[in-house]
Design an enzyme around this catalytic site. Structure first.
Site, PDB file in Angstrom:
ATOM      1  N   HIS A   7       0.851  -1.193   0.000  1.00  0.00           N
ATOM      2  CA  HIS A   7       0.000   0.000   0.000  1.00  0.00           C
ATOM      3  C   HIS A   7       0.884   1.240   0.000  1.00  0.00           C
ATOM      4  CE1 HIS A   7       0.843  -0.853   4.209  1.00  0.00           C
ATOM      5  NE2 HIS A   7       0.435   0.340   4.569  1.00  0.00           N
ATOM      6  N   HIS A  54       1.571   3.771   2.090  1.00  0.00           N
ATOM      7  CA  HIS A  54       2.181   4.425   3.246  1.00  0.00           C
ATOM      8  C   HIS A  54       3.709   4.442   3.170  1.00  0.00           C
ATOM      9  CE1 HIS A  54      -1.704   3.642   5.729  1.00  0.00           C
ATOM     10  NE2 HIS A  54      -1.757   4.777   5.068  1.00  0.00           N
ATOM     11  N   ASP A 104       6.204   3.998   5.133  1.00  0.00           N
ATOM     12  CA  ASP A 104       7.107   2.989   5.681  1.00  0.00           C
ATOM     13  C   ASP A 104       7.088   1.704   4.863  1.00  0.00           C
ATOM     14  OD1 ASP A 104       4.498   2.484   6.577  1.00  0.00           O
ATOM     15  OD2 ASP A 104       5.201   1.404   8.351  1.00  0.00           O
ATOM     16  N   HIS A 105       6.379   1.728   3.739  1.00  0.00           N
ATOM     17  CA  HIS A 105       6.358   0.597   2.807  1.00  0.00           C
ATOM     18  C   HIS A 105       6.899   0.985   1.431  1.00  0.00           C
ATOM     19  CE1 HIS A 105       3.880  -1.909   5.533  1.00  0.00           C
ATOM     20  NE2 HIS A 105       3.556  -0.706   5.986  1.00  0.00           N
TER      21      HIS A 105
END
Length: 313
Positions: free
Chosen positions: A104, A106, A108-109
């Site tokens: 997804h 966000h 931190d990904h």
């Protein structure tokens, strides 16, 4: 700041991986995870080097397959140490990435994507995400990615975010759960009713193990999901009980409460950051779901929403 799907969301981690249950989750110490670990014959986990109150031990990124060409799920937060770790891990095992699958949008990904493209320019046309940004390729529900030792099937699983994808590795009957189901505690969600429906969809795949985006391996995924659903349903009942009591006892049977008051009454004196970034958004989402179910409503008082139970129980 780049919008949804962008890579400059790196510092927006405060409300994307938070525990819903502060008292039951945040106060527990987390087990240490190795920076690099072969967690199954087909799956190698590489920690994102971004541990924290909300990211747990850090973002789990996964190298999948057994041959020279392999898949990567998620890219961490853009921490240089993660890029170094990925580079050395791939080089030491003579691995070449063929595609990157983003669970997804966000930060931190997705934050490590620029480092990957700098290190491996051949991936410029091989970054996949549902609702892709410019330069990315789409992931559709049911889409299959294959490398030696791994057949990975995408599952559209909104709830934590609108574009959230899970991935099933068919050789193991295991699911990469992203942020929908964590190894410890509970993730924040965009829309509670959608997330709960998605959890039931995830259960229908009858996978054994879960590989979460944060935390340790989930040995019994369906049992973990059942616990998540039960916890949220319990929270719904608790919120409704508080609103019923407040309505009965205050303002001549017309009592109501703000989200902030409900959080204090339910969770007590908690850390301000946790309260504002996790607990209040979560209780607000519970109230929205209860409103969809026609069990609560709100009124505006001095420009602030105050919530009340529709029918006393």
């Amino acid at each position: 700041m780049v919008g949804k799907g962008g890579y400059r969301q790196i510092n927006k981690a405060l409300n994307i991986c938070a525990f819903e249950d502060y008292l039951d989750g945040q106060q527990k110490s987390l087990p240490p995870l190795n920076d690099v670990e072969q967690i199954s014959p087909n799956v190698l986990r590489v920690l994102g080097q971004n541990p924290g109150k909300f990211t747990l031990q850090g973002t789990n990124t996964y190298i999948i397959g057994t041959g020279e060409k392999r898949l990567l799920i998620d890219t961490g937060q853009g921490i240089p140490e993660w890029a170094d770790l990925i580079s050395s891990t791939l080089a030491n095992s003579s691995i070449r990435l063929s595609a990157v699958l983003l669970s997804h949008w966000h930060g931190d990904h997705t934050g490590g994507v620029p480092d990957l493209l700098r290190l491996y320019p051949h991936l410029s046309d091989s970054i996949y995400k549902h609702s892709p940004s410019k330069g990315q390729q789409p992931i559709e529900d049911g889409q299959v990615f294959e490398v030696e030792g791994a057949t990975v099937r995408a599952v559209h699983a909104p709830g934590h975010s609108h574009d959230h994808m899970c991935f099933v590795i068919e050789e193991e009957n295991a699911m990469f759960t992203g942020d929908n189901v964590l190894g410890h505690g509970t993730a924040a969600v965009e829309l509670l009713s959608t997330w709960m429906a998605t959890l039931r969809l995830m259960q229908s795949h009858n996978c054994g193990r879960g590989y979460p985006a944060h935390g340790e391996v989930i040995p019994n995924l369906n049992a973990k999901i059942s616990g998540e659903l039960a916890s949220k349903e319990r929270r719904e009942r608790q919120v409704l009980q508080h609103l019923n009591r407040i309505r009965k006892e205050e303002q001549g049977g017309k009592g109501s409460a703000t989200v902030q008051r409900l959080v204090v009454e339910m969770y007590g004196d908690t850390d301000q950051q946790m309260r504002e970034q996790a607990l209040e958004p979560f209780i607000d989402e519970v109230l929205r779901k209860l409103a969809e179910d026609e069990k609560v409503a709100f009124q505006l008082r001095a420009g602030e929403k105050t919530w009340f139970a529709i029918a006393l129980e």
